[in-house]
Enzyme design. Structure first.
Site, PDB file in Angstrom:
ATOM      1  CB  THR B  48     -88.030 -48.170  54.228  1.00 58.02           C
ATOM      2  OG1 THR B  48     -87.645 -49.550  54.122  1.00 58.02           O
ATOM      3  CG2 THR B  48     -87.818 -47.718  55.653  1.00 58.02           C
ATOM      4  CB  CYS B  49     -88.417 -48.425  49.040  1.00 53.49           C
ATOM      5  SG  CYS B  49     -86.718 -48.012  49.371  1.00 53.49           S
ATOM      6  CD  GLU B 115     -79.744 -47.695  53.841  1.00 58.15           C
ATOM      7  OE1 GLU B 115     -79.814 -46.471  53.731  1.00 58.15           O
ATOM      8  OE2 GLU B 115     -80.675 -48.406  54.240  1.00 58.15           O
ATOM      9  CD  GLN B 117     -82.595 -43.079  51.819  1.00 54.50           C
ATOM     10  OE1 GLN B 117     -82.307 -44.151  51.295  1.00 54.50           O
ATOM     11  NE2 GLN B 117     -83.394 -42.214  51.262  1.00 54.50           N
ATOM     12  CD  GLN B 121     -85.647 -45.169  54.966  1.00 60.45           C
ATOM     13  OE1 GLN B 121     -84.968 -46.160  55.246  1.00 60.45           O
ATOM     14  NE2 GLN B 121     -86.022 -44.896  53.730  1.00 60.45           N
ATOM     15  CB  ALA B 191     -78.884 -35.396  25.966  1.00 66.57           C
ATOM     16  N   GLY B 192     -77.292 -38.225  27.676  1.00 70.41           N
ATOM     17  CA  GLY B 192     -77.631 -39.573  28.145  1.00 70.41           C
ATOM     18  C   GLY B 192     -78.342 -39.557  29.484  1.00 70.41           C
TER      19      GLY B 192
END
Lengths: 290, 423
Positions: B48-49, B115, B117, B121, B191-192
């Protein structure tokens, strides 16, 4: 009551009679304490879930609520419909029946919207109505007018209106809790429905209850032709007061467009008047046996 | 069972190395095939990252490869010097490796604890190993159990309750107010770039329409094009606010663009329900006095970050119960695995005793044939069975209770030698 039950069983035949006799023996043992305790424990389990969330606790609460509902229905069938020792038109009978309809509402909503803590809001109302029913119980209470068409129409319509008022009350309390959380910017909660849904629930309940309440009142006027009525009794004044509060509520909601918070507060006020009307003794046919 | 884990996570590996060691796309299948071919063992890779972990296992008594061989494999596969990565990688064996995987799957070892995720994974890593044919009896059992532990931790503790990203918390607030979105209007002011992720989440709610306004009409048109919205002139801001149900404000204005007085004028013109304003601009675009929780719910970056921190803090309280679940599950898994491993030996031991008992009983019956009734023989046969069960009860219980630490001579081996049970 026992003789009436026995007569009912005697009328049936063969194996049906045996089954019914067995069921009656079982259901006759059900007391108010049985279903009140089931609802109370379900509420306690829901409280536990609040601090230690586990899906199994919600299921246990629902099962307990369902068990309470079964006991509640059995009790009302045996004591009101068959035994007639607790007429549904009496203050206690009406309160128990209203509590039953709200318990059905709890079980239904808890199944369909399992993430919402319905037990936290509905079961205290159910328990309070049962408590009021027990407190206002008069063994001599008989409502002769309950036997006539207008009496049945009057009682049924007012009871259905009461369901609407109660659901509106629950939605209003939940709305005020949600409002408080949003005002204080507290962390979002899954166990509380969103504001829009609660407002819709409240509006539907009001719109449903008002015509029923009006029709119930008109049926009560028709009933007056048959039996005497004391216009200044607490029950009559409360029901008329409830109608006026509803009229104001609809006016505020649809003509003045007041804030939702005020609508919620008016609904709670209407519920208080409803409870007052339900615990008050009947102004007609009081003490006359069926 | 011999299980070896070699890997590194955000705690030990800098991002540059994590990027180099990542197994993405076809690299993963190639690596799994090469691990199986090179070491002749089961393998799975969790990449994973935030982590890269290689799990190597052998079902029998044969020990798994040395950790350095796996580091060498990583070094060769990714063409990273051995010395550069050796010190940053950790290795764990057997129970410690199982515990580590269970912790990882339960998100106890994640950068953001709880978390959701990571369980997906880990599942993906397992499915890739299955697809590559590199997952065998050991890894099947361990990964399946890891996923069930993750589910148990998630349902029995509050470790994954709430959202921890600012944009998710913002959408959670919107959901606390509004029920359905097919009749709702979202107004994007500015438009941030900060609002891009929040807008992405809001678009997932499928609103009826999105209005975009900006001081620069060109920017408004560009943002509107990106989000399938309608550009509205800056001079029409008040009108747009009258129609809006959800407002996302991300201007770079140094002064608030909306004062309380101006907003009161807008509210007086509104007939719609509560307006949710997500003011994620810094400095803030909306006067905080606008918030009343009834007609207008205003949440700025500080509010959203406060909830984010609160959620993270609340999750900390659930770490200990979650760790207790992991410890319990590791113990149970190791115990079950040992029983599974001992099963065939226990069966062989029982069969051997049965065989011996039957032989002695047959001799006895031949010697005293005719002297005893059939009922008495049945009684004697039953007594043999009872004696056999009583004799075996001790050794079998001792096997089940044996400590899991790997020792040179295990009780199982001793028993096999003592009772002449061949493998």
């Amino acid at each position: 009551m026992t003789s009436a039950l026995e007569a009912y069983v005697r009328e049936a035949s063969g194996s049906v009679r045996d089954i019914m006799a067995g069921m009656l023996t079982f259901t006759e043992r059900i007391t108010v304490l049985c279903f009140a305790a089931s609802y109370a424990v379900a509420f306690g389990v829901e409280l536990w879930h609040l601090f230690q969330p586990r899906p199994i606790l919600r299921i246990i609460a629902l099962v307990l609520g369902g068990a309470g509902l079964f006991a509640h229905i059995s009790y009302l069938i045996v004591n009101s419909l068959i035994g007639s020792s607790l007429p549904l038109g009496s203050p206690t009978g009406s309160l128990f029946l209203l509590a039953l309809i709200l318990a059905v509402f709890y079980v239904g909503e808890a199944i369909h919207h399992a993430k919402v803590a319905w037990a936290m809001f509905v079961l205290p109302v159910v328990l309070a109505l049962i408590g009021l029913g027990v407190a206002s119980h008069d063994p001599q209470d008989r409502v002769a007018s309950w036997q006539s068409f207008w009496g049945i129409a009057h009682g049924t319509l007012l009871l259905l209106a009461a369901v609407g008022v109660s659901v509106g009350f629950i939605a209003s309390v939940m709305y005020l809790v949600q409002l408080h959380r949003l005002q204080e910017k507290l962390a979002p909660l899954e166990s509380l429905p969103n504001q829009e849904r609660l407002l819709e629930m409240n509006h539907r309940a009001i719109l449903w209850a008002f015509p029923l309440l009006t029709a119930g009142l008109l049926a009560g006027l028709a009933l007056q032709a048959n039996v005497g009525i004391d216009w200044f009794s607490i029950r009559i004044l409360s029901v008329v007061g409830l109608w006026v509060v509803f009229a104001v509520l609809l006016y505020l909601r649809y003509w003045v467009h007041v804030r939702s918070r005020q609508v919620a507060l008016w609904t709670i006020f209407a519920f208080v008047i409803l409870v007052l009307a339900l615990v008050s003794p009947h102004s007609f046919g009081q003490g006359v046996g069926p | 069972m011999n299980l070896l884990l070699v890997g590194g996570s955000f705690k030990t590996l800098p991002i540059e190395l994590r990027e180099k060691l990542a197994f993405d796309g076809p690299k993963l299948t190639t690596a799994l095939n090469e691990l199986s071919a090179r070491f002749g063992c089961e393998s799975a890779i969790v990449s994973t990252c935030n982590r890269v972990e290689i799990y190597i296992a052998r079902a029998g008594e044969e020990i798994a490869p040395n950790a350095d061989l796996i580091v060498e494999f990583l070094s060769q596969f990714h063409q990273v010097p051995f010395e550069q990565i050796r010190g940053s990688l950790y290795s764990k064996i057997n129970d410690a490796a199982i515990e580590h995987l269970f912790r990882v799957a339960a998100s106890l070892d994640s950068l953001i604890v709880g978390e959701g995720q990571i369980a997906g994974q880990v599942k993906q890593a397992y499915e890739s190993a299955q697809a590559a044919g590199s997952a065998g009896i050991v890894l099947h059992a361990i990964f399946q159990q890891a996923l069930s532990v993750a589910k148990r931790v998630r349902t029995e503790t509050g470790i994954s309750r709430g959202h921890v990203s600012v944009s998710s918390v913002a959408v959670d607030y919107v959901r606390q107010v509004h029920d359905h979105f097919d009749d709702k209007t979202i107004l994007v002011i500015g438009a941030g770039k900060m609002g891009a992720l929040t807008l992405k989440h809001l678009r997932e709610l499928q609103p009826e329409r999105i209005l975009v306004t900006n001081r620069s009409p060109e920017k408004a048109i560009a943002v509107a094009r990106e989000c399938a919205g309608i550009a509205v002139g800056w001079d029409k801001l008040d009108d747009a606010l009258v129609d809006a149900d959800i407002v996302l404000s991300t201007t770079g204005s140094p002064e608030p663009i909306m004062t309380k007085d101006r907003f009161d004028g807008i509210l007086a013109r509104r007939s719609r329900g509560t307006m949710v304003i997500l003011d994620i601009a810094v400095p803030r675009d909306f006067d905080p006095a606008i918030h009343d929780g009834d007609q207008a719910c205003l949440f700025n970056v500080d509010d959203l970050k406060r909830i984010q921190e609160q959620t993270l803090q609340e999750r900390q309280q659930h770490i200990k119960p979650a760790e207790a679940i992991v410890a319990q599950e590791v113990k149970r898994f190791v115990h079950d695995w040992r029983r599974r491993k001992n099963g065939p030996i226990i069966a062989r031991l029982t069969q051997e005793f049965d065989k011996q008992a039957k032989a002695v009983f047959s001799d006895l019956r031949a010697k005293f044939n005719g002297e005893l009734s059939e009922e008495q023989w049945k009684y004697i046969e039953g007594a043999f069975k009872l004696l056999q069960n009583r004799l075996l009860h001790g050794p079998i219980s001792a096997l089940a209770e044996e400590m899991p630490e790997p020792t040179k001579h295990t009780l199982l081996e001793a028993m096999m030698k003592m009772f002449r049970l061949e493998r």
